[in-house]
Design a protein around this motif. Structure first.
Motif, PDB file in Angstrom:
ATOM      1  N   SER A  61       8.683  -3.880  11.216  1.00  0.00           N
ATOM      2  CA  SER A  61       8.040  -3.251  10.064  1.00  0.00           C
ATOM      3  C   SER A  61       6.638  -3.776   9.801  1.00  0.00           C
ATOM      4  CB  SER A  61       8.889  -3.461   8.806  1.00  0.00           C
ATOM      5  OG  SER A  61       8.963  -4.837   8.459  1.00  0.00           O
ATOM      6  N   LYS A 100       3.723  -1.226  10.005  1.00  0.00           N
ATOM      7  CA  LYS A 100       3.738  -0.288   8.890  1.00  0.00           C
ATOM      8  C   LYS A 100       3.246  -0.955   7.616  1.00  0.00           C
ATOM      9  CE  LYS A 100       6.741   2.863   6.312  1.00  0.00           C
ATOM     10  NZ  LYS A 100       8.124   3.416   6.174  1.00  0.00           N
ATOM     11  N   ARG A 101       3.703  -2.186   7.371  1.00  0.00           N
ATOM     12  CA  ARG A 101       3.277  -2.893   6.164  1.00  0.00           C
ATOM     13  C   ARG A 101       1.780  -3.205   6.214  1.00  0.00           C
ATOM     14  NH1 ARG A 101       5.221  -7.583   6.333  1.00  0.00           N
ATOM     15  NH2 ARG A 101       6.585  -7.524   8.161  1.00  0.00           N
ATOM     16  N   GLU A 102       1.291  -3.565   7.381  1.00  0.00           N
ATOM     17  CA  GLU A 102      -0.132  -3.846   7.523  1.00  0.00           C
ATOM     18  C   GLU A 102      -0.960  -2.577   7.319  1.00  0.00           C
ATOM     19  OE1 GLU A 102      -0.252  -5.509  11.395  1.00  0.00           O
ATOM     20  OE2 GLU A 102       0.595  -7.448  10.783  1.00  0.00           O
ATOM     21  N   GLN A 103      -0.437  -1.434   7.799  1.00  0.00           N
ATOM     22  CA  GLN A 103      -1.139  -0.174   7.604  1.00  0.00           C
ATOM     23  C   GLN A 103      -1.167   0.210   6.132  1.00  0.00           C
ATOM     24  OE1 GLN A 103      -3.138   1.455   9.323  1.00  0.00           O
ATOM     25  NE2 GLN A 103      -3.379   3.212   7.969  1.00  0.00           N
ATOM     26  N   GLU A 104      -0.091  -0.056   5.426  1.00  0.00           N
ATOM     27  CA  GLU A 104      -0.072   0.206   3.987  1.00  0.00           C
ATOM     28  C   GLU A 104      -1.157  -0.604   3.277  1.00  0.00           C
ATOM     29  OE1 GLU A 104       3.916  -0.704   2.932  1.00  0.00           O
ATOM     30  OE2 GLU A 104       4.715   1.248   3.559  1.00  0.00           O
ATOM     31  N   ASP A 105      -1.365  -1.837   3.730  1.00  0.00           N
ATOM     32  CA  ASP A 105      -2.423  -2.670   3.143  1.00  0.00           C
ATOM     33  C   ASP A 105      -3.803  -2.090   3.443  1.00  0.00           C
ATOM     34  OD1 ASP A 105      -0.512  -4.408   2.180  1.00  0.00           O
ATOM     35  OD2 ASP A 105      -0.700  -5.840   3.835  1.00  0.00           O
ATOM     36  N   GLU A 153      -4.516   1.056   4.032  1.00  0.00           N
ATOM     37  CA  GLU A 153      -4.688   2.277   3.252  1.00  0.00           C
ATOM     38  C   GLU A 153      -4.979   1.962   1.790  1.00  0.00           C
ATOM     39  OE1 GLU A 153      -1.225   4.625   3.939  1.00  0.00           O
ATOM     40  OE2 GLU A 153      -1.704   4.996   6.054  1.00  0.00           O
ATOM     41  N   ALA A 154      -4.351   0.919   1.274  1.00  0.00           N
ATOM     42  CA  ALA A 154      -4.624   0.524  -0.109  1.00  0.00           C
ATOM     43  C   ALA A 154      -6.071   0.065  -0.266  1.00  0.00           C
ATOM     44  CB  ALA A 154      -3.656  -0.582  -0.529  1.00  0.00           C
ATOM     45  N   ARG A 196      -1.805   4.683  12.454  1.00  0.00           N
ATOM     46  CA  ARG A 196      -2.565   5.418  11.444  1.00  0.00           C
ATOM     47  C   ARG A 196      -2.287   6.921  11.491  1.00  0.00           C
ATOM     48  NH1 ARG A 196      -6.680   1.127  13.061  1.00  0.00           N
ATOM     49  NH2 ARG A 196      -7.624   0.383  11.106  1.00  0.00           N
ATOM     50  N   LYS A 227       1.828  11.241   9.819  1.00  0.00           N
ATOM     51  CA  LYS A 227       0.885  11.502   8.734  1.00  0.00           C
ATOM     52  C   LYS A 227       0.384  12.945   8.837  1.00  0.00           C
ATOM     53  CE  LYS A 227       1.024   7.163   7.482  1.00  0.00           C
ATOM     54  NZ  LYS A 227      -0.126   6.260   7.602  1.00  0.00           N
ATOM     55  N   ASP A 257      -9.886   3.779   8.318  1.00  0.00           N
ATOM     56  CA  ASP A 257      -9.045   4.137   7.183  1.00  0.00           C
ATOM     57  C   ASP A 257      -9.857   4.784   6.071  1.00  0.00           C
ATOM     58  OD1 ASP A 257      -6.432   2.755   8.102  1.00  0.00           O
ATOM     59  OD2 ASP A 257      -7.984   1.238   8.340  1.00  0.00           O
TER      60      ASP A 257
END
Length: 268
Positions: A40, A43-48, A50-51, A151, A155, A190
Motif C-alpha cells: 500500500s 498508493k499512500r505516497e500518491q495520496e500525499d 495529490e494532497a 498516478r 483514475k 501531480d
C-alpha cells in the motif's frame, strides 16, 4: 498420595504445541501487516502527492491553474476535426496535444498501455479532458515507471503509454497543454493532473464526453499500434477541416471545422 500428585504434575509439562501455534499466528499476522504496508506504500505516497498538489485544482476564479506551473507550453486548437482510421495527421508537436484526430478516442479510464498506441486516437481522448502521460521507454523503467503508473491506474480521464523516440523522459499532454520533464518524482506531474484532468472550465472542447472503450472500434487490450515513421505526403495538415466519411461523436457525421493552431507559448 504424594507419589500420585507428583505423577500428575510431571505429566503436565510445557505446552509446546500451544506455544508453537501462538508464535505461528503472531508471525503470520506480522507478515500480513508488513505485506500490506509494503503493497500500500505507493498508493499512500500518491495520496500525499495529490494532497500537496490540491492547490492547483481549478476554480471559477482560477479556471486554468496550469498557467502557474513552470514549463507548461500552451497552444489553441479547435476540436471536432476527425480523420479516418486509415489516415494520419502531420502533427506540429511531438507528442501532439491538439489538432485533427481519429474519429474514435482511445480508452482513457485510468489505463496504462504497455505498448505505444496510435497517436490520432490518443489525441481524441485529450479533446475529452484527459491527461496523457507519455514516456520514453528507453529512459523510464523500473521504479520510475511504477511511479508514473500509480498516478494513472484507475483514475478517470487519465491514460499512459510509451512513446518511442520522445525527446524527454516524460511528457504530459492535455488539450492545448504540454509539460516535458526529466524526473518521475517531479511534483509538477501531480500539479498538471490536478489542474487539467477533466477541468470543467472550458480548457478543452468536449466537457463531459466519455472516456469508456468504444465497442467494435477501439479495443484497449489490443489498440491500434503507434506508427514511428514520418507521415507521408498524404498526411492531413494541422489546418485540415475533417474527412467527409469520418464520424463525429456517438457515430454522427463529423461537422467540418477549421483547426488551425496558434503558436505554442511557454507559461510564465
Amino acid at each position: 498420595m504424594k507419589a500420585a500428585r507428583g505423577s500428575v504434575v510431571s505429566k503436565k509439562g510445557t505446552p509446546w504445541g500451544t506455544i508453537i501455534a501462538v508464535v505461528a499466528i503472531v508471525a503470520l499476522a506480522a507478515s500480513v501487516i508488513v505485506y500490506y504496508m509494503v503493497q500500500s506504500a505507493p498508493k499512500r505516497e500518491q495520496e500525499d502527492r495529490e494532497a500537496a498538489a490540491a492547490s492547483f485544482a481549478p476554480t471559477a476564479q482560477d479556471p486554468d491553474p496550469s498557467k502557474r506551473i513552470p514549463g507548461v507550453v500552451t497552444a489553441n486548437y479547435t476540436g471536432s476535426v476527425h480523420v479516418l482510421p486509415t489516415e494520419r495527421v502531420a502533427y506540429d508537436k511531438t507528442p501532439p496535444f491538439g489538432g485533427p484526430h481519429d474519429q474514435t478516442w482511445a480508452t482513457c479510464t485510468g489505463i496504462v498501455y504497455p505498448t505505444a498506441v496510435r497517436t490520432e486516437n490518443m489525441v481524441h481522448s485529450l479533446e475529452h479532458g484527459t491527461v496523457w502521460i507519455a514516456y520514453n521507454p528507453q529512459q523510464v523503467t523500473g521504479d520510475a515507471l511504477n511511479l508514473l503508473s500509480v498516478r494513472v491506474k484507475g483514475k478517470p480521464y487519465t491514460m499512459m503509454s510509451p512513446y518511442p523516440g520522445l525527446d524527454k523522459p516524460i511528457s504530459l499532454q492535455s488539450w492545448g497543454h504540454q509539460l516535458k520533464l526529466d524526473d518521475a518524482n517531479d511534483a509538477r506531474i501531480d500539479e498538471f493532473i490536478a489542474a487539467l484532468r477533466a477541468n470543467p472550465n472550458g480548457v478543452y472542447p468536449e466537457v463531459g464526453a466519455s472516456c469508456d472503450a468504444v465497442p467494435g472500434q477501439f479495443d484497449p487490450d489490443n489498440p491500434p499500434p503507434f506508427d514511428p515513421s514520418k507521415p507521408g505526403p498524404d498526411a492531413k495538415p494541422m489546418d485540415y477541416k475533417g474527412s467527409t466519411a469520418a464520424q463525429g461523436e456517438q457515430g454522427m457525421p463529423s461537422a467540418p471545422a477549421s483547426s488551425a493552431p496558434a503558436s505554442p507559448t511557454p507559461t510564465k
